[in-house]
Design a protein around this motif. Structure first.
Motif, PDB file in Angstrom:
ATOM      1  N   LEU A 139       0.956  -1.163   0.089  1.00 39.50           N
ATOM      2  CA  LEU A 139       0.006   0.089  -0.040  1.00 39.50           C
ATOM      3  C   LEU A 139       0.898   1.199   0.009  1.00 39.50           C
ATOM      4  O   LEU A 139       0.257   2.415   0.134  1.00 39.50           O
ATOM      5  CB  LEU A 139      -0.764  -0.034   1.184  1.00 39.50           C
ATOM      6  CG  LEU A 139      -2.089  -1.033   1.406  1.00 39.50           C
ATOM      7  CD1 LEU A 139      -2.694  -1.193   2.634  1.00 39.50           C
ATOM      8  CD2 LEU A 139      -2.924  -0.703   0.261  1.00 39.50           C
ATOM      9  N   ASP A 162      -0.637   1.144   5.692  1.00 39.06           N
ATOM     10  CA  ASP A 162      -1.835   0.473   6.205  1.00 39.06           C
ATOM     11  C   ASP A 162      -2.561   1.194   7.188  1.00 39.06           C
ATOM     12  O   ASP A 162      -3.592   1.053   7.401  1.00 39.06           O
ATOM     13  CB  ASP A 162      -1.828  -1.201   6.178  1.00 39.06           C
ATOM     14  CG  ASP A 162      -0.458  -1.332   7.022  1.00 39.06           C
ATOM     15  OD1 ASP A 162      -0.791  -1.883   8.223  1.00 39.06           O
ATOM     16  OD2 ASP A 162       0.677  -1.002   6.659  1.00 39.06           O
ATOM     17  N   ARG A 220      -7.270   6.970   3.179  1.00 38.72           N
ATOM     18  CA  ARG A 220      -7.316   6.181   1.927  1.00 38.72           C
ATOM     19  C   ARG A 220      -8.294   6.882   0.998  1.00 38.72           C
ATOM     20  O   ARG A 220      -8.199   7.307   0.026  1.00 38.72           O
ATOM     21  CB  ARG A 220      -7.543   4.591   2.202  1.00 38.72           C
ATOM     22  CG  ARG A 220      -6.402   4.010   2.955  1.00 38.72           C
ATOM     23  CD  ARG A 220      -6.757   2.549   2.961  1.00 38.72           C
ATOM     24  NE  ARG A 220      -5.839   1.908   3.985  1.00 38.72           N
ATOM     25  CZ  ARG A 220      -5.909   0.356   4.150  1.00 38.72           C
ATOM     26  NH1 ARG A 220      -6.529  -0.220   3.349  1.00 38.72           N
ATOM     27  NH2 ARG A 220      -5.133  -0.030   5.282  1.00 38.72           N
ATOM     28  N   GLU A 241      -9.527   1.588  -0.944  1.00 38.84           N
ATOM     29  CA  GLU A 241      -8.825   2.453  -1.560  1.00 38.84           C
ATOM     30  C   GLU A 241      -7.431   2.459  -1.267  1.00 38.84           C
ATOM     31  O   GLU A 241      -7.001   2.265  -0.367  1.00 38.84           O
ATOM     32  CB  GLU A 241      -9.298   3.856  -1.225  1.00 38.84           C
ATOM     33  CG  GLU A 241     -10.595   4.329  -1.686  1.00 38.84           C
ATOM     34  CD  GLU A 241     -10.942   4.227  -2.860  1.00 38.84           C
ATOM     35  OE1 GLU A 241     -10.212   4.950  -3.853  1.00 38.84           O
ATOM     36  OE2 GLU A 241     -11.862   3.892  -3.708  1.00 38.84           O
ATOM     37  N   ARG A 242      -6.685   3.008  -2.473  1.00 31.60           N
ATOM     38  CA  ARG A 242      -5.043   2.932  -2.267  1.00 31.60           C
ATOM     39  C   ARG A 242      -4.695   4.201  -1.670  1.00 31.60           C
ATOM     40  O   ARG A 242      -4.759   5.218  -2.317  1.00 31.60           O
ATOM     41  CB  ARG A 242      -4.377   2.577  -3.510  1.00 31.60           C
ATOM     42  CG  ARG A 242      -2.916   2.584  -3.239  1.00 31.60           C
ATOM     43  CD  ARG A 242      -2.190   2.013  -4.807  1.00 31.60           C
ATOM     44  NE  ARG A 242      -0.742   2.160  -4.614  1.00 31.60           N
ATOM     45  CZ  ARG A 242       0.105   1.190  -4.026  1.00 31.60           C
ATOM     46  NH1 ARG A 242      -0.515  -0.031  -3.659  1.00 31.60           N
ATOM     47  NH2 ARG A 242       1.435   1.194  -3.926  1.00 31.60           N
ATOM     48  N   GLU A 244      -2.422   7.436  -1.041  1.00 39.15           N
ATOM     49  CA  GLU A 244      -1.402   8.302  -1.482  1.00 39.15           C
ATOM     50  C   GLU A 244      -0.542   8.688  -0.200  1.00 39.15           C
ATOM     51  O   GLU A 244      -1.116   9.093   0.737  1.00 39.15           O
ATOM     52  CB  GLU A 244      -2.170   9.481  -1.925  1.00 39.15           C
ATOM     53  CG  GLU A 244      -2.846   9.458  -3.345  1.00 39.15           C
ATOM     54  CD  GLU A 244      -1.896   9.081  -4.558  1.00 39.15           C
ATOM     55  OE1 GLU A 244      -0.664   9.230  -4.741  1.00 39.15           O
ATOM     56  OE2 GLU A 244      -2.525   8.166  -5.593  1.00 39.15           O
ATOM     57  N   GLY A 283       4.718  -2.789  -8.301  1.00 39.49           N
ATOM     58  CA  GLY A 283       3.285  -2.228  -8.127  1.00 39.49           C
ATOM     59  C   GLY A 283       2.384  -2.884  -8.717  1.00 39.49           C
ATOM     60  O   GLY A 283       1.106  -3.233  -8.637  1.00 39.49           O
ATOM     61  N   ARG A 286       1.580  -6.232  -8.034  1.00 36.49           N
ATOM     62  CA  ARG A 286       0.785  -6.678  -6.855  1.00 36.49           C
ATOM     63  C   ARG A 286      -0.829  -6.205  -7.225  1.00 36.49           C
ATOM     64  O   ARG A 286      -1.831  -7.072  -6.934  1.00 36.49           O
ATOM     65  CB  ARG A 286       0.951  -5.626  -5.788  1.00 36.49           C
ATOM     66  CG  ARG A 286       2.528  -6.007  -5.053  1.00 36.49           C
ATOM     67  CD  ARG A 286       2.374  -5.166  -3.776  1.00 36.49           C
ATOM     68  NE  ARG A 286       2.832  -3.830  -3.991  1.00 36.49           N
ATOM     69  CZ  ARG A 286       3.919  -3.499  -3.898  1.00 36.49           C
ATOM     70  NH1 ARG A 286       5.219  -4.207  -3.896  1.00 36.49           N
ATOM     71  NH2 ARG A 286       4.251  -2.095  -4.268  1.00 36.49           N
ATOM     72  N   SER A 287      -0.986  -5.175  -8.223  1.00 43.25           N
ATOM     73  CA  SER A 287      -2.224  -4.934  -8.552  1.00 43.25           C
ATOM     74  C   SER A 287      -2.954  -6.102  -9.578  1.00 43.25           C
ATOM     75  O   SER A 287      -4.138  -6.307  -9.500  1.00 43.25           O
ATOM     76  CB  SER A 287      -2.582  -3.721  -9.377  1.00 43.25           C
ATOM     77  OG  SER A 287      -1.608  -3.741 -10.742  1.00 43.25           O
TER      78      SER A 287
END
Length: 297
Positions: A139, A162, A220, A241-242, A244, A283, A286-287
Motif C-alpha cells: 500500500l 496500511d 485512503r 482505496e489505495r 497516497e 506495483g 501486486r495490482s
C-alpha cells in the motif's frame, strides 16, 4: 551460515556529503527482514528513554549488536534502523542517528543540516530498498518526524501506509502519523536552510493539542469519522482505496543549498530512476495479484 535475522551493517566512515552516503549504501548490504517484528526492545526504565538506551547498548555491543540484533534492520556507522517495538502499521521502522544526540525536532538547529541531509539520503535509500520486500502489504510507504515525540532522541518513522495494527489503539496513535503532526524531512531541512525557528514553523507548542481536536479522516478514501476512533479502525481494516503518501521520499538532499554537490551525481540519479521503474513494475504485479508479498495486516 548467517542467521536469517542477523542485522545488515555497513561500517563506512561518515560520508562528507549526502550523495556519498547514498552511493555507499547502493554498494552495501540491503536491509534485513521486515517481518516478523520481534516486539518491544529488551530494555528497562522509562519508555521515553528507550532510544537513548538503545544507542548506548549498541555502542557497547559493537558489530554483533548484542541482544538487540533481532531488532536491527540495517545499520551504518552514522545511522541505525530498528523495528518499532509497538508498530502502528504492518511494518514500522525507526531510523536513528547514532552519533548525534539530539532530543527531537524542536532541538534541531542549522548546525544539524549536514547530518540531516545525510539522514535524508539514508531514508530515501531505505524507502526504495524496503518496498516490495516480504512483509510489505503493498500500500506504499511514508516517512516523517513527530512534532512532539514521545521518545527522546531524534528518529524518523518509516512505515507502510496500511496503519492497521493491534498497537494502533486510540485516536492519538492515528493522528500522530498524519500531517501536520507528522512532518516531512524535506520540510525540516528547508526550514533550517531558510533560518526559520522550528518551534514557530511547525507550531510545536500547540501541535499535540490541535492534533487531539482534529477530525479522524481515513487516509485512503477521506471519509470523516469525527473523533470516533473505533469506527475509523474498523473501516481501515476493509477500506479498498489505495492511499497516497503525504509526501514523496526525501529529495532535497540532492540539491540542498550548502551541500558540497549542487547537483546529484549521475550514479545517484540513474539509481533513483532505476529503483523507481522497479517499484512501478512491482506495483503492477501486486495490482494483478502476481506478487509474493506477504500481507501481515
Amino acid at each position: 551460515m548467517t542467521d536469517a535475522r542477523e542485522p545488515c551493517a555497513s561500517k563506512d566512515v561518515v560520508a562528507a556529503d549526502a550523495s556519498s552516503v547514498y552511493g555507499s549504501l547502493e554498494g552495501g548490504p540491503p536491509p534485513g527482514p521486515l517481518a516478523p517484528n520481534p516486539g518491544p526492545l529488551p530494555l528497562t526504565g522509562h519508555f521515553s528513554l528507550v532510544l537513548e538506551q538503545t544507542l548506548d547498548r549498541l555502542q557497547k555491543a559493537g558489530p554483533s549488536e548484542g541482544k538487540l540484533g533481532p531488532h536491527v534492520v540495517h545499520s551504518t556507522e552514522e545511522f541505525v534502523t530498528i523495528h518499532d517495538g509497538y508498530p502502528k502499521a504492518a511494518v514500522h521502522l525507526l531510523v536513528i542517528p547514532r552519533q548525534t544526540r539530539v532530543a527531537g525536532l524542536g532541538q534541531l538547529t542549522a548546525e544539524h543540516l549536514p547530518m540531516l541531509r545525510r539522514l535524508s539520503a539514508y531514508v530515501a535509500w531505505l524507502l526504495q530498498s524496503v518496498a516490495g520486500k516480504p512483509g510489505d502489504p503493498g500500500l506504499g510507504w511514508q516517512h516523517g518526524l513527530h512534532c512532539v515525540p514521545s521518545l527522546r532522541q531524534l528518529h524518523v518513522h518509516v512505515m507502510t501506509q496500511d496503519l492497521c495494527s493491534p498497537c494502533l489503539k486510540n485516536a492519538k496513535h492515528y493522528g500522530s502519523f498524519r500531517p501536520p503532526f507528522l512532518v516531512a524531512l524535506d520540510d525540516v531541512v528547508e526550514a533550517l536552510e531558510q533560518g526559520a525557528d522550528l518551534t514557530n514553523r511547525f507550531h510545536l507548542r500547540t501541535a499535540e493539542d490541535e492534533m487531539k481536536k482534529r477530525s479522524l479522516c481515513c487516509h485512503r478514501c477521506g471519509k470523516d469519522f469525527a473523533r470516533k476512533f473505533a469506527e475509523l479502525k474498523k473501516h481501515l481494516s476493509s477500506c479498498a482505496e489505495r492511499p497516497e503518501p503525504p509526501w514523496p521520499a526525501p529529495r532535497r538532499w540532492l540539491t540542498a543549498a550548502g551541500s558540497r554537490q549542487a547537483e546529484p551525481t549521475e550514479m545517484v540519479t540513474q539509481s533513483l530512476r532505476k529503483r523507481g521503474r522497479e517499484g512501478e513494475d512491482e506495483g503492477a504485479d501486486r495490482s494483478t495479484g502476481d506478487s509474493d508479498v506477504v500481507d501481515l495486516t
